[in-house]
Each structure stands twice: as C-alpha cells, then as structure tokens.
Design an enzyme around this catalytic site. Structure first.
Site, short mmCIF file in Angstrom:
data_model
loop_
_atom_site.label_atom_id
_atom_site.label_comp_id
_atom_site.label_asym_id
_atom_site.label_seq_id
_atom_site.Cartn_x
_atom_site.Cartn_y
_atom_site.Cartn_z
N GLY A 1 -5.32 -3.91 2.33
CA GLY A 1 -5.54 -5.32 2.66
C GLY A 1 -6.96 -5.75 2.38
CE1 TYR B 1 5.52 2.47 7.24
CE2 TYR B 1 6.43 4.10 5.73
CZ TYR B 1 5.56 3.05 5.99
OH TYR B 1 4.75 2.58 4.99
N GLY C 1 -8.43 -0.61 4.13
CA GLY C 1 -7.39 -0.15 3.22
C GLY C 1 -6.98 -1.15 2.16
N GLY D 1 -3.87 -7.68 7.85
CA GLY D 1 -4.37 -6.32 7.82
C GLY D 1 -5.50 -6.15 6.83
CB ALA D 2 -7.69 -8.60 5.30
CB SER E 1 6.72 1.90 2.05
OG SER E 1 6.67 3.31 1.96
#
Length: 300
Positions: free
Chosen positions: A26, A168, A24, A20-21, A143
């Site tokens: 990442g 989630y 955000g 996920g880079a 999280s």
C-alpha cells in the site's frame, strides 16, 4: 515488453485513496501514485505510521499532495466516519489493506477478523464512497490463496470451526467475487478490477505469527521471505497496473506474469472457477449488504 512503474501516466488532477498505505504494498502503491501527480489519501489504521510513510513519500515526491486519514476496516463506524470525510470525487480507489493467517479474532462488529477486514470492510467502504466514485477505477487486492478457497456460507465467521489459512483464502476469494460482481452491477458508474501481488515480501506474512506469540514461526517466515519472495516494489506493480492502465477492461484480474504467478512483471491473469461463480457472488453481495447495512445504488 515488461510493464514497470515508469509506464504510469501523469495523474495530475486525479485523486486516489489507498487503504493500508502505511507500509508494504500500500505504501509503495500510494507513493507511486503521488509521484505521478495524484492527490493521494493514505487510509491507515495507525495514523502515526501513516505520517511516517507520508514523510518518506514526500522525500521522493516533494511536490506531492499526500494526506493521512484514519481508517480501521475492522470497525464499521470507522469506515463510515472515513467515508463521510471524503467530500470530493475519487478517481482511483485501491482496496489493499488486509490481514493474513491470524489467530481467531473478531472485529468490532463481531465478524471473523479476516473476513471482516479483508472483505466486509472494503465492501462497506466502496459502497459508502459510491457517490464519489463516478467514473472511478476500483482495484480490489486478492491473493493466490483464493485458488484453493471456497465460501463457507454456512459459517462465514468461523464459529463452527476455524483454520487461519482457510479463513484467509475465503476472504481473498470474497475479494474476487466482490470485484467481479461490482463490475457486473456498475452500469457504467465505475470500473472494477482486481489484482494480486504474487509472493511479495511484506510484513503481512509475519503479523500472524507475531500475534500468536510464535517467534520461531515469525523468524522462519522472515527467512522464507528473504529467500523466495520478490520485493514489495515488484509486488506492487500489479496493483499499479490495475489502477492506472487506461484501456484495462472492467473485470480484469492482474498478477505477476512469471511461473505460477508467484513472481514477474504484471499482466492480465486468470482466476479460479469459484471466483467466477455468479450465484455465489450474488449471494455474498446480499449477505454483505445485510451484515454491513451498506447498499449500493448505481444508475450509471
């Protein structure tokens, strides 16, 4: 003493993978690792966005070695293809990519999207990369939402009832159960830690409302981020701390040190009692192996 990105040591000669880079947390995490000399792989579902992120990183680290590779954690065939393409040792793996509070969706393999992407995709990725992770630091991003969560082992895919926030939270609790169990099973093969960013302003919060077509909620979340959230740069610090602090004990959980762990500089924090449930962790591990057909063999 506060810990900032200036404390990251020289990473020359090391290889890092960040999922996920392309945006955000990442993107910031990968950029800082590259800036400190790590050969950095941007594992992104959207490679065009990944290339754009790579160009931004190279402006800050013109001598950086940064590569974009496609990885869709919601498709186990993509996870297998990505892992097969990694042929040399990996020193840092940051399991960061995630989705949050989506309308009900399924992955390519039929799993509920949040559980399938946030947990199963990273479980499979770590297991498939295991031969390349000898001596590595594996950081799994959780999280604050894990605190009120529970594992619905009778309905992990939300088929009997789905609530986007409960799903989630379950996926983020699964991340912690996995990180802790990985450390227990590592047998010296690697070091597993976890991190959370607190409340950081990223596009993660607006993706769910956008997918649901709720422009009012999307706007509201954008305003809430602007008023209450810390920056993505500050939110990435716990991930970077977890990935690079040399003497960090295996099994540690890193988050912001401010009130309620919402804001602040990174420090070791505690996690919920449910995240420390060894029976639940072992059960989740066995289920995850069955669902992904990925098994871990660690002999030190």
């Amino acid at each position: 003493m506060v810990w900032t990105a200036a404390e990251i040591p020289d990473l020359s000669g090391k290889t890092a993978i960040v999922t996920g880079a392309s945006s955000g947390l990442g993107m910031i995490t990968a950029g800082e690792l590259a800036r400190r000399g790590a050969t950095t792989v941007l594992a992104c579902r959207d490679t065009a966005k990944g290339e754009s992120a790579r160009k931004r990183m190279l402006r800050a680290a013109p001598r950086g070695s940064i590569e974009v590779r496609r990885l869709d954690l919601a498709d186990l065939s993509s996870v297998r293809e990505f892992a097969a393409g990694i042929t040399s040792g990996v020193d840092i793996l940051v399991n960061n990519a995630g989705v949050m509070a989506l309308p009900y969706r399924k992955t390519a393999d039929g799993f509920e999207m949040q559980f399938g992407t946030n947990h199963l995709g990273h479980f499979a990725l770590t297991g498939l990369l295991l031969p390349r992770l000898r001596g590595a630091r594996v950081v799994t991003v959780s999280s604050l939402a894990h605190v009120a969560a529970r594992m619905r082992f009778d309905d992990l895919n939300g088929e009997l009832g789905y609530h986007k926030w409960l799903a989630y939270g379950q996926s983020k609790l699964a991340n912690l159960l996995f990180a802790h169990e990985l450390q227990r099973r590592a047998n010296g093969h690697l070091t597993s830690v976890a991190a959370h960013p607190g409340y950081a302003s990223t596009n993660l919060q607006t993706a769910g409302p956008r997918m649901a077509g709720n422009r009012f909620m999307e706007l509201g979340q954008t305003v809430t981020n602007a008023v209450f959230a810390q920056s993505a740069g500050r939110g990435a610090l716990p991930l970077l701390f977890a990935a690079t602090v040399a003497d960090l004990p295996g099994g540690s959980f890193v988050g912001p040190g401010g009130p309620f762990e919402v804001w602040g500089y990174p420090t070791i924090v505690d996690s919920s009692p449910a995240s420390k449930d060894r029976k639940a962790a072992a059960r989740l591990w066995e289920i995850s192996e069955e669902l992904t057909d990925v098994r871990f063999a660690m002999n030190g």
